[in-house]
Scaffold this motif. Structure first.
Motif, PDB file in Angstrom:
ATOM      1  N   LEU A 177      14.324  -4.858   1.751  1.00 46.31           N
ATOM      2  CA  LEU A 177      13.482  -5.980   1.102  1.00 46.31           C
ATOM      3  C   LEU A 177      12.800  -5.509  -0.283  1.00 46.31           C
ATOM      4  CD1 LEU A 177      12.810  -8.929   1.572  1.00 46.31           C
ATOM      5  CD2 LEU A 177      10.995  -8.401   2.545  1.00 46.31           C
ATOM      6  N   LEU A 178      11.886  -4.523   0.150  1.00 48.94           N
ATOM      7  CA  LEU A 178      11.047  -4.042  -1.056  1.00 48.94           C
ATOM      8  C   LEU A 178      11.409  -2.294  -1.045  1.00 48.94           C
ATOM      9  CD1 LEU A 178       7.688  -5.310  -0.632  1.00 48.94           C
ATOM     10  CD2 LEU A 178       9.566  -6.301  -1.980  1.00 48.94           C
ATOM     11  N   GLU A 179      12.026  -1.951  -2.033  1.00 54.03           N
ATOM     12  CA  GLU A 179      12.468  -0.238  -2.321  1.00 54.03           C
ATOM     13  C   GLU A 179      11.990   0.240  -3.638  1.00 54.03           C
ATOM     14  OE1 GLU A 179      16.053   2.042  -0.033  1.00 54.03           O
ATOM     15  OE2 GLU A 179      16.739   0.442  -1.602  1.00 54.03           O
ATOM     16  N   PHE A 180      11.514   1.509  -3.473  1.00 47.60           N
ATOM     17  CA  PHE A 180      11.049   2.113  -4.819  1.00 47.60           C
ATOM     18  C   PHE A 180      11.492   3.506  -4.583  1.00 47.60           C
ATOM     19  CE2 PHE A 180       7.949  -0.745  -2.874  1.00 47.60           C
ATOM     20  CZ  PHE A 180       7.948  -1.644  -3.967  1.00 47.60           C
ATOM     21  N   ILE A 181      12.254   3.771  -5.805  1.00 54.32           N
ATOM     22  CA  ILE A 181      13.047   5.439  -5.850  1.00 54.32           C
ATOM     23  C   ILE A 181      12.340   6.018  -6.933  1.00 54.32           C
ATOM     24  CG2 ILE A 181      14.875   6.555  -5.702  1.00 54.32           C
ATOM     25  CD1 ILE A 181      16.443   4.291  -4.416  1.00 54.32           C
ATOM     26  N   ASN A 182      11.704   7.152  -6.646  1.00 55.56           N
ATOM     27  CA  ASN A 182      11.285   8.187  -7.509  1.00 55.56           C
ATOM     28  C   ASN A 182      10.257   7.484  -8.384  1.00 55.56           C
ATOM     29  OD1 ASN A 182      10.976  10.752  -8.841  1.00 55.56           O
ATOM     30  ND2 ASN A 182      12.513  10.214 -10.384  1.00 55.56           N
ATOM     31  N   CYS A 183       9.355   6.878  -7.815  1.00 49.42           N
ATOM     32  CA  CYS A 183       8.152   6.115  -8.559  1.00 49.42           C
ATOM     33  C   CYS A 183       6.850   6.839  -8.356  1.00 49.42           C
ATOM     34  CB  CYS A 183       8.142   4.760  -8.158  1.00 49.42           C
ATOM     35  SG  CYS A 183       9.759   3.588  -8.794  1.00 49.42           S
ATOM     36  N   ASP A 184       6.012   6.688  -9.482  1.00 47.24           N
ATOM     37  CA  ASP A 184       4.555   6.995  -9.344  1.00 47.24           C
ATOM     38  C   ASP A 184       3.566   5.824  -9.682  1.00 47.24           C
ATOM     39  OD1 ASP A 184       2.289   8.380  -9.592  1.00 47.24           O
ATOM     40  OD2 ASP A 184       2.979  10.110 -10.719  1.00 47.24           O
ATOM     41  N   GLY A 185       2.830   5.554  -8.530  1.00 54.03           N
ATOM     42  CA  GLY A 185       1.836   4.583  -8.819  1.00 54.03           C
ATOM     43  C   GLY A 185       2.625   3.244  -8.361  1.00 54.03           C
ATOM     44  N   VAL A 186       2.323   2.831  -7.080  1.00 54.95           N
ATOM     45  CA  VAL A 186       3.038   1.808  -6.494  1.00 54.95           C
ATOM     46  C   VAL A 186       1.829   1.089  -5.632  1.00 54.95           C
ATOM     47  CG1 VAL A 186       4.912   0.448  -4.947  1.00 54.95           C
ATOM     48  CG2 VAL A 186       5.549   2.704  -6.623  1.00 54.95           C
ATOM     49  N   HIS A 187       1.556  -0.258  -5.773  1.00 59.39           N
ATOM     50  CA  HIS A 187       0.493  -0.740  -5.277  1.00 59.39           C
ATOM     51  C   HIS A 187       0.864  -2.354  -4.873  1.00 59.39           C
ATOM     52  CE1 HIS A 187      -3.962  -1.411  -4.840  1.00 59.39           C
ATOM     53  NE2 HIS A 187      -3.597  -2.710  -4.441  1.00 59.39           N
ATOM     54  N   LEU A 188       0.859  -2.445  -3.449  1.00 67.67           N
ATOM     55  CA  LEU A 188       1.318  -3.663  -2.993  1.00 67.67           C
ATOM     56  C   LEU A 188      -0.037  -4.185  -2.309  1.00 67.67           C
ATOM     57  CD1 LEU A 188       4.723  -2.917  -1.198  1.00 67.67           C
ATOM     58  CD2 LEU A 188       4.342  -3.743  -3.497  1.00 67.67           C
ATOM     59  N   GLU A 189      -0.262  -5.297  -2.292  1.00 65.19           N
ATOM     60  CA  GLU A 189      -1.694  -6.046  -1.722  1.00 65.19           C
ATOM     61  C   GLU A 189      -1.289  -7.310  -1.427  1.00 65.19           C
ATOM     62  OE1 GLU A 189      -6.599  -5.494  -1.975  1.00 65.19           O
ATOM     63  OE2 GLU A 189      -5.131  -4.287  -3.470  1.00 65.19           O
ATOM     64  N   ILE A 191       0.525  -9.678  -0.139  1.00 64.82           N
ATOM     65  CA  ILE A 191       1.456 -10.512   0.155  1.00 64.82           C
ATOM     66  C   ILE A 191       1.872 -10.574   1.499  1.00 64.82           C
ATOM     67  CG2 ILE A 191       2.374  -9.921  -2.110  1.00 64.82           C
ATOM     68  CD1 ILE A 191       4.204  -8.097  -1.115  1.00 64.82           C
ATOM     69  N   SER A 192       2.808 -11.378   1.901  1.00 63.40           N
ATOM     70  CA  SER A 192       3.632 -11.667   3.111  1.00 63.40           C
ATOM     71  C   SER A 192       4.840 -11.143   3.050  1.00 63.40           C
ATOM     72  CB  SER A 192       3.179 -12.837   4.006  1.00 63.40           C
ATOM     73  OG  SER A 192       1.755 -13.036   4.154  1.00 63.40           O
ATOM     74  N   THR A 193       5.641 -10.556   3.940  1.00 65.20           N
ATOM     75  CA  THR A 193       7.059 -10.592   3.968  1.00 65.20           C
ATOM     76  C   THR A 193       7.725 -10.724   5.368  1.00 65.20           C
ATOM     77  OG1 THR A 193       7.239  -8.277   4.700  1.00 65.20           O
ATOM     78  CG2 THR A 193       6.831  -8.543   2.426  1.00 65.20           C
ATOM     79  N   SER A 194       8.945 -11.276   5.331  1.00 66.09           N
ATOM     80  CA  SER A 194       9.681 -11.583   6.363  1.00 66.09           C
ATOM     81  C   SER A 194      11.158 -11.108   6.222  1.00 66.09           C
ATOM     82  CB  SER A 194       9.729 -13.084   6.899  1.00 66.09           C
ATOM     83  OG  SER A 194      10.161 -13.779   5.781  1.00 66.09           O
ATOM     84  N   TYR A 195      11.869 -10.664   7.018  1.00 61.46           N
ATOM     85  CA  TYR A 195      13.245 -10.119   7.044  1.00 61.46           C
ATOM     86  C   TYR A 195      13.684  -9.835   8.346  1.00 61.46           C
ATOM     87  CZ  TYR A 195      17.034  -8.005   4.324  1.00 61.46           C
ATOM     88  OH  TYR A 195      18.303  -7.741   3.687  1.00 61.46           O
ATOM     89  N   ALA A 196      15.090  -9.480   8.497  1.00 61.64           N
ATOM     90  CA  ALA A 196      15.480  -9.317   9.850  1.00 61.64           C
ATOM     91  C   ALA A 196      16.679  -8.262   9.679  1.00 61.64           C
ATOM     92  CB  ALA A 196      15.949 -10.472  10.405  1.00 61.64           C
ATOM     93  N   HIS A 197      16.740  -7.405  10.751  1.00 64.57           N
ATOM     94  CA  HIS A 197      17.783  -6.314  10.595  1.00 64.57           C
ATOM     95  C   HIS A 197      18.140  -5.425   9.504  1.00 64.57           C
ATOM     96  CE1 HIS A 197      19.562  -8.689  14.010  1.00 64.57           C
ATOM     97  NE2 HIS A 197      19.698  -9.676  13.288  1.00 64.57           N
ATOM     98  N   MET A 198      16.883  -5.153   8.882  1.00 67.45           N
ATOM     99  CA  MET A 198      16.966  -4.094   7.770  1.00 67.45           C
ATOM    100  C   MET A 198      15.528  -3.848   7.594  1.00 67.45           C
ATOM    101  SD  MET A 198      18.653  -2.162   6.233  1.00 67.45           S
ATOM    102  CE  MET A 198      18.435  -1.033   4.737  1.00 67.45           C
ATOM    103  N   TRP A 199      15.320  -2.868   6.778  1.00 66.56           N
ATOM    104  CA  TRP A 199      14.132  -2.287   6.433  1.00 66.56           C
ATOM    105  C   TRP A 199      13.209  -3.114   5.632  1.00 66.56           C
ATOM    106  CZ3 TRP A 199      16.350   2.856   4.880  1.00 66.56           C
ATOM    107  CH2 TRP A 199      17.369   3.542   5.977  1.00 66.56           C
ATOM    108  N   SER A 200      12.014  -3.565   5.683  1.00 66.84           N
ATOM    109  CA  SER A 200      11.093  -4.201   4.777  1.00 66.84           C
ATOM    110  C   SER A 200      10.619  -3.562   3.570  1.00 66.84           C
ATOM    111  CB  SER A 200       9.913  -4.826   5.437  1.00 66.84           C
ATOM    112  OG  SER A 200      10.299  -5.726   6.419  1.00 66.84           O
ATOM    113  N   ILE A 201      10.090  -2.666   3.638  1.00 65.58           N
ATOM    114  CA  ILE A 201       9.462  -1.636   2.531  1.00 65.58           C
ATOM    115  C   ILE A 201       9.884  -0.361   2.727  1.00 65.58           C
ATOM    116  CG2 ILE A 201       7.317  -0.938   1.416  1.00 65.58           C
ATOM    117  CD1 ILE A 201       5.993  -3.503   2.548  1.00 65.58           C
ATOM    118  N   HIS A 202      10.491   0.326   1.699  1.00 67.41           N
ATOM    119  CA  HIS A 202      11.282   1.652   1.958  1.00 67.41           C
ATOM    120  C   HIS A 202      10.941   2.542   0.418  1.00 67.41           C
ATOM    121  CE1 HIS A 202      14.930   4.365   2.175  1.00 67.41           C
ATOM    122  NE2 HIS A 202      13.938   5.046   2.622  1.00 67.41           N
ATOM    123  N   PRO A 203       9.806   3.207   0.437  1.00 66.65           N
ATOM    124  CA  PRO A 203       9.531   4.152  -0.765  1.00 66.65           C
ATOM    125  C   PRO A 203      10.204   5.413  -0.386  1.00 66.65           C
ATOM    126  CG  PRO A 203       7.346   4.039   0.375  1.00 66.65           C
ATOM    127  CD  PRO A 203       8.519   3.106   1.129  1.00 66.65           C
TER     128      PRO A 203
END
Length: 467
Positions: A177-189, A191-203
């Motif tokens: 759903l949300l994925e960050f690769i090789n990032c510096d400085g990530v801020h999540l605040e 919000i609401s998420t919904s998903y199924a059968h897979m990862w929601s947040i994956h830095p």
């Protein structure tokens, strides 16, 4: 060269450059005439707020809005950074790429809806179960970005039609759903998420992450809440997570690939979270841990229910590296189907195709501390018998644990164990069962047979190399 080595060179280069710049400035000051004007300061970048409606987005829930949303994000980035506003409405979109210095703000009544068509998600190198493979990028993804944020009171809803595991017919990893690769400085605040059968947040391979006041719902199989993967300096604060697998998972890759890349997960604080694990553990630490996990604090959390274990610390022979310096304090845990704490050093997860051979492949577990823990009807309080005498569990503190459980504490192959003020009731059999354990507070324990010695991974004919 290892990741740590690269970091060390970067710091030395920075310091050398700073000294050289200071010397140059000092010498320059002696030759400039006194009346010389100071050079003008560069103008500060503009503080933008762009509205996606101005880029053609409709928010009607049926029009595919990917191009309009991406144009707003790109425009904000090239103009120096700022905020992209998603106003009230329902916005159907494929994969979006977040950009440096851009904050995505979701209005209270705004919802981003993931497209049901896999063709709407780009394909790139992504991590899946600890390995880099081709796969679909996330609904919201970022690569090599700096200072990005997703904030507000809105919602992000993944589409179950594109989730799941890779198949023989389609071996590409499915979108997170949300994925960050090789990032510096990530801020999540907020919000609401919904998903199924897979990862929601994956830095993955990121530094300086803040996840605060999130509501995450991912309540079917394979639906992790937050997966911290080879990341440093992480704060997860006041999040409400109900997942179909691990609520929060700490990992760092699998097998020789991750062991060689040497990107540990470290400096993580998880605080004030409410967790419900409907498929596996609330807090899964390890399995994919071949670059190591260290310096983790989990505090003031409330586990409302869990399908298996409240906390599961896990690895296996062939993973290598370490899990160390973990503190869990001030926790309430209830409605556990299997137990409060399980520690498995030797046999959790599938074996990698390129495992770490020899004694290096036997993970090191050390310095685990659990204090001020309140459990309610735990089937097992602590199980730590899948351990190996070749690298004993070194340092386990259980202090100030109260509540009710059906079975007590069992530990094997451990030293520097300290047990104090454990006052649980309701259990049958011995409170404390030990095999090859030394430390303090072990008086009156029942001795149990030591677990069988585990064979190490054989050294392959040719040394491993990244490929």
């Amino acid at each position: 060269m290892t990741y740590e080595g690269q970091q060390g060179i970067g710091r030395r280069s920075f310091l050398k450059g700073a000294v050289q710049a200071g010397v140059a400035a000092s010498l320059g000051a002696r030759v400039l005439p006194l009346a010389a004007e100071k050079p003008a300061k560069p103008a500060a970048p503009p503080s933008l707020q762009l509205n996606v409606r101005d880029f053609g987005a409709t928010g009607d829930g049926s029009t595919l809005e990917t191009a309009s949303l991406q144009q707003a994000l790109d425009r904000c980035n090239v103009l120096g950074g700022g905020e992209v506003l998603i106003p009230a409405g329902r916005y159907l979109t494929g994969g979006l790429s977040l950009r440096s210095r851009v904050t995505l703000r979701l209005d209270k009544d705004a919802t981003l809806l993931g497209s049901p068509d896999l063709a709407h998600y780009p394909v790139a190198q992504v991590r899946w179960e600890g390995k880099w493979i081709p796969g679909y990028t996330a609904l919201l993804h970022a690569l090599d970005a700096r200072n990005i944020a997703i904030v507000g009171e809105g919602k992000i809803e993944g589409n179950e039609a594109v989730a799941g595991r890779p198949t023989k017919d389609n071996p590409l990893r499915r979108p997170a759903l949300l994925e960050f690769i090789n990032c510096d400085g990530v801020h999540l605040e907020g919000i609401s998420t919904s998903y199924a059968h897979m990862w929601s947040i994956h830095p993955t391979c990121c530094d300086n992450l803040v996840f605060r006041n999130l509501t995450i719902r991912s309540t079917k199989t394979n639906g992790d809440g937050i997966d911290i993967d080879s990341c440093r300096h992480v704060l997860i604060d006041s999040c409400d997570i109900a997942s179909g697998d691990d609520c929060i998972s700490l990992k760092s890759g699998r097998g020789e690939e991750a062991y060689t890349m040497n990107r540990p997960t470290e400096d993580v604080r998880i605080t004030n979270c409410t967790l419900e694990g409907r498929g596996f553990a609330c807090l899964g630490i390890g399995t994919e841990s071949s670059a190591g996990i260290r310096n983790v604090i989990i505090e003031h959390c409330h586990i409302t229910s869990v399908y298996k274990y409240a906390i599961y610390i896990k690895s296996r022979i062939g993973r290598g590296a370490f899990i160390e310096n973990l503190t869990v304090r001030d926790m309430d845990a209830a409605r556990m189907r299997m137990g409060f704490l399980r520690i498995d050093q030797t046999n959790a997860g599938i074996q990698d195709a390129d495992p770490v051979p020899g004694l290096e492949g036997l993970p090191l577990f050390r310095n685990f501390r659990f204090e001020n823990i309140r459990v309610q009807d735990a089937p097992v309080l602590v199980e730590a018998i899948n351990t190996d005498s070749g690298k004993m569990l070194d340092g386990l503190v259980l202090q100030g644990i109260s509540g009710t459980c059906a079975k007590g504490i069992s530990i094997a192959n451990a030293r520097n164990v300290a047990i104090k003020n454990v006052s649980v009731t309701g259990y049958t059999g011995p409170l404390l069962s030990l095999a090859n354990v030394t430390g303090h507070g072990l008086e009156g324990a029942t001795q149990i047979p030591a677990p069988a010695k585990h064979p190490l991974v054989e050294v392959p004919p040719s040394p491993y190399k990244l490929r």
